[in-house]
Write an enzyme that holds these catalytic residues in place. Structure first.
Site, PDB file in Angstrom:
ATOM      1  N   ARG A 161       0.805  -1.238   0.000  1.00  0.00           N
ATOM      2  CA  ARG A 161       0.000   0.000   0.000  1.00  0.00           C
ATOM      3  C   ARG A 161       0.828   1.273   0.000  1.00  0.00           C
ATOM      4  NH1 ARG A 161      -3.483  -2.867  -2.440  1.00  0.00           N
ATOM      5  NH2 ARG A 161      -4.849  -4.151  -1.149  1.00  0.00           N
TER       6      ARG A 161
ATOM      7  N   ASP B  99      -6.817  -1.280   4.411  1.00  0.00           N
ATOM      8  CA  ASP B  99      -6.147  -0.724   3.235  1.00  0.00           C
ATOM      9  C   ASP B  99      -6.514   0.740   2.980  1.00  0.00           C
ATOM     10  OD1 ASP B  99      -4.641  -2.985   2.700  1.00  0.00           O
ATOM     11  OD2 ASP B  99      -6.246  -3.930   1.543  1.00  0.00           O
TER      12      ASP B  99
HETATM   13  N1  ARG Z   1      -6.361  -8.268   6.132  1.00  0.00           N
HETATM   14  C1  ARG Z   1      -5.195  -8.109   5.355  1.00  0.00           C
HETATM   15  C2  ARG Z   1      -4.502  -6.812   5.668  1.00  0.00           C
HETATM   16  O1  ARG Z   1      -5.104  -5.963   6.243  1.00  0.00           O
HETATM   17  C3  ARG Z   1      -5.431  -8.304   3.885  1.00  0.00           C
HETATM   18  C4  ARG Z   1      -6.306  -7.321   3.199  1.00  0.00           C
HETATM   19  C5  ARG Z   1      -6.374  -7.702   1.783  1.00  0.00           C
HETATM   20  N2  ARG Z   1      -7.338  -7.036   1.003  1.00  0.00           N
HETATM   21  C6  ARG Z   1      -8.296  -7.689   0.332  1.00  0.00           C
HETATM   22  N3  ARG Z   1      -9.070  -6.989  -0.433  1.00  0.00           N
HETATM   23  N4  ARG Z   1      -8.474  -8.970   0.422  1.00  0.00           N
HETATM   24  O2  ARG Z   1      -3.356  -6.629   5.369  1.00  0.00           O
END
Ligand code: ARG
Length: 405
Positions: free
Chosen positions: A95, A124
């Site tokens: 990110r 995210d």
């Molecule tokens: N829960 C994980 C994190 O916060 C993965 C998030 C991944 N995003 C998704 N759209 N599956 O790093």
């Protein structure tokens, strides 16, 4: 001139529909930006074209794979980064890099805003916006899925009505994020944390229960950075790609956990990170050989702190920078080879060696010729246990005379 917004574009349903939604809701022209972080899915040229077909005025693709490996994965290896001791921060690491390019592309295209396709429930959104705020504080962050209540059902209807070219993306019942460091899979039947993962969820790793011959691999590190595999020089990116294949073939790096999100929700996540798991395992074992005890003990606390900061979206922060300086200093002597056996879902270290090793055979051996003076141990233990002894005597006396209950 019409104002512009740069959208972090993945090629999937939400960000494809997001192009039109952003335009409708803000009047701004949308510049799509897709970053190649080794997600290993569709051809990036197809993704680039799709953004244009969905209404973007411009569409750029940026290959950031090497930068991702050098500047984001290498620090994670040095930090043995595992959130909640397990999760190798797959999405969290990509990110800040994507945010950096959002800011740069906004500047190049004269945009006053950036946008992402995250919902309001995850980490995210925080990571994108916190990173953008730290790099380009004047940019406005927009989140069409969150801010204009763009649900998946609405997105599917919108895509059909506007004839958007996004066929298969609506089929997957899961929310998936992937890059060269691994894959994150959530939602669907996984939302019941009692439901076991099925083989279908995984693409980077094979079923570890299928019998196959073990593979031996030797990873060479130079000051914490992987530099060779089985004696052949590699870049960090190549190390990750090679180990994704060899460790992935043995089903290594699968993970099923309930995780504490920054927004307060507990969520069930399934991950696979064959190279990440293997590299960190190897790196930790080399540190055991080369880092002195007090530094090693302290570093474990720093590692946990580093992982939480990165998980929480504070990649571009003063504390993160300061912790990196500490971690880099600890890597001065973390150079050498680690041999691992890859088999049945596990990467097991079977040997380690280093010119900077602190392991002293003559001190450690139980055979004749040992240089460790055992007579010193007696006095050491007496002083080491002195505070416990004195307080135990006090406790006993207090109990006997009844001064403390
Ligand atoms: N829960 C994980 C994190 O916060 C993965 C998030 C991944 N995003 C998704 N759209 N599956 O790093």
């Amino acid at each position: 001139m019409t104002e512009r917004v740069v959208l972090a574009y993945s090629g999937g349903l939400d960000t494809s529909v997001g192009i039109g939604w952003l335009k409708d809701a803000t009047g701004k022209d949308v510049v799509a930006m897709a970053i190649d972080v080794g997600q290993d899915g569709e051809d990036m040229e197809v993704v680039r074209q799709r953004a244009l077909d969905c209404g973007a005025v411009e569409s750029v693709v940026i290959d950031a794979k090497d930068e991702f490996a050098n500047d984001y994965l290498v620090p994670a290896i040095k930090a043995n980064a595992m959130y909640q001791k397990r999760y190798p921060l797959v999405s969290a690491l990509s990110r800040p890099l994507i945010a950096k390019y959002l800011a740069r592309t906004a500047q190049e295209h004269g945009a006053d805003s950036v946008a992402h396709g995250c919902t309001g429930k995850g980490n995210d959104q925080v990571r994108f916006e916190a990173a953008v705020a730290a790099i380009a504080p004047d940019l406005i962050s927009l989140a069409p899925v969150r801010d204009f209540a763009l649900t998946r059902d609405k997105a599917i209807v919108y895509a059909a009505e506007h004839n958007l070219p996004i066929e298969q993306s609506k089929k997957s019942p899961y929310s998936i994020d992937q890059n060269v460091w691994g894959r994150a899979v959530e939602t669907g039947f996984l939302e019941d944390p009692w439901n076991a993962p099925i083989e279908d969820l995984y693409t980077y790793s094979q079923d570890p229960s299928v019998p196959r011959e073990a593979t031996e691999v030797t990873i060479t590190f130079d000051q914490g950075v992987p530099v060779a595999i089985d004696g052949t020089s590699v870049t960090p990116l190549q190390a990750v790609e090679i180990l994704n294949r060899s460790a992935g073939a043995h089903g290594i790096g699968r993970l099923d956990m309930v995780e504490d999100r920054l927004v307060g929700i507990k969520s069930r996540e399934v991950y696979e990170s064959p190279a990440g798991t293997t590299l960190i395992e190897a790196h930790e074992h080399l540190e055991d050989l080369t880092i002195e005890r007090e530094v090693a003990r302290y570093k474990r606390r720093v590692e946990a702190e580093w992982s939480e900061l990165v998980y929480d979206g504070l990649w571009f922060s003063g504390l993160k920078r300061a912790l990196d300086a500490f971690i880099d200093d600890t890597q001065r002597y973390v150079s050498g080879d680690v041999r691992l056996n890859l088999h049945a879902g596990k990467a097991t270290v079977t040997g380690r060696r280093s010119e900077q090793s602190l392991y002293d055979f003559d001190l450690a051996t139980y055979d004749t010729g040992d240089t460790f003076d055992q007579s010193l141990a007696k006095g050491f233990i007496e002083l080491h246990s002195l505070p416990s002894k004195i307080s135990a005597q006090r406790d006993l006396a207090a109990q006997q005379n009844g001064s403390v209950k």
